[in-house]
Design an enzyme around this catalytic site. Structure first.
Site, PDB file in Angstrom:
ATOM      1  N   TYR A 120      -2.685  -1.023  10.370  1.00 47.00           N
ATOM      2  CA  TYR A 120      -2.544  -1.190   8.803  1.00 47.00           C
ATOM      3  C   TYR A 120      -1.365  -0.759   8.439  1.00 47.00           C
ATOM      4  CZ  TYR A 120      -3.984  -0.652   3.961  1.00 47.00           C
ATOM      5  OH  TYR A 120      -3.914  -0.867   2.471  1.00 47.00           O
TER       6      TYR A 120
ATOM      7  N   SER B 266       0.695  -1.135  -0.023  1.00 42.77           N
ATOM      8  CA  SER B 266       0.063   0.051   0.060  1.00 42.77           C
ATOM      9  C   SER B 266       0.863   1.374  -0.056  1.00 42.77           C
ATOM     10  CB  SER B 266      -1.048   0.027   1.323  1.00 42.77           C
ATOM     11  OG  SER B 266      -1.529   1.207   1.388  1.00 42.77           O
TER      12      SER B 266
END
Length: 273
Positions: free
Chosen positions: A170, A157
């Site tokens: 995350y 990401s």
């Protein structure tokens, strides 16, 4: 004209919808047969968007088959290593080989640091990190056994390059995937297996639906100056799943035969600011 992946087989997780479906369809369009898995069922309670369903996975199957390629789809949680190994073994038995792994499955839970529970932290790390590791562990030896080399692509990401506020778990998980890709690239290079990480920014997928926007808004309110830390250079602001799939397909093919241990951003420049 043959596609760049003709004759190859790809194992893709999180394939029921969104980026995973886009990877499966694009790779099939380029000639690959697909081994697809998705949990296609309830996600942890902290996740603020709807889960994929068996119908979603069936639609991926339909779209891949429409390209003329074969697909074997199974409902498996990536936290289940034995389940993943069986899927890969069955897939190789049916399709004859394995060339590419796309570890795509993951979850995102926006929460200020002091709202993250032990269960939420564990769920994000187990699915995003352990699930990615399990995916590689289930398939890498099969690529080695083929003796042809291959490509392993871990979907990280923008938060795996530049920290993402309001989701410490995350961000930690996606940085872990970035490091995992680099370490695997070093060890698997002797088998002519390339390992790279892909770093999408905002992508228009179901992960952005449900209560996701509201959850992000509540998190931003706790520290407004941090709300614009992931700002793109390009005017589009958000990518489509197919944009990420194009990069994944390139990494799987011979055009990227000397690209390994790289972090490839598909984020409109947002990690550079």
């Amino acid at each position: 004209m043959a596609g760049r992946l003709t004759g190859k087989v790809a194992f893709i997780t999180g394939a029921a919808r969104g980026q995973g479906r886009a990877h499966a369809v694009r790779m099939a369009t380029e000639g690959a047969d697909i081994i697809a898995v998705d949990v296609a069922g309830p996600l942890p309670p902290s996740v603020p968007y709807d889960s994929a369903t068996p119908d979603d996975l069936a639609e991926t199957v339909r779209l891949v088959e429409r390209t003329g390629r074969r697909i074997l789809a199974s409902t498996v949680d990536t936290r289940d290593l034995d389940g993943l190994r069986k899927v890969v073994d069955d897939g190789v038995a049916a399709l004859g080989r394995l060339d590419t792994i796309v570890a795509n499955a993951g979850i995102c839970v926006p929460e200020p640091w002091d709202a993250i529970t032990t269960d939420s932290f564990r769920d994000v790390m187990d699915i995003n990190v352990t699930g990615t590791w399990n995916t590689v562990a289930a398939g890498a030896q099969r690529i080695i056994d083929g003796g042809r080399g291959g490509s392993i692509i871990l979907i990280s990401s923008a938060a795996g390059v530049k920290m993402q506020p309001f989701m410490v778990h995350y961000t930690a998980s996606k940085h872990a995937i970035t490091g995992m890709a680099r370490a695997l690239a070093a060890e698997l290079g002797k088998h002519s297996i390339r390992v790279n990480s892909v770093h999408p920014g905002a992508v228009d997928t179901p992960m952005g639906g449900g209560e996701m926007v509201a959850a992000l808004g509540r998190a931003f309110e706790t520290n407004p100056p941090l709300a614009h830390m992931i700002t793109p250079f390009l005017p589009a602001w958000i990518a489509e799943p197919e944009d990420v799939a194009a990069t994944v397909c390139w990494l799987a093919g011979d055009d990227a035969r000397y690209v390994t241990a790289a972090q490839i951003a598909v984020d409109l420049g947002s990690t550079q600011f």
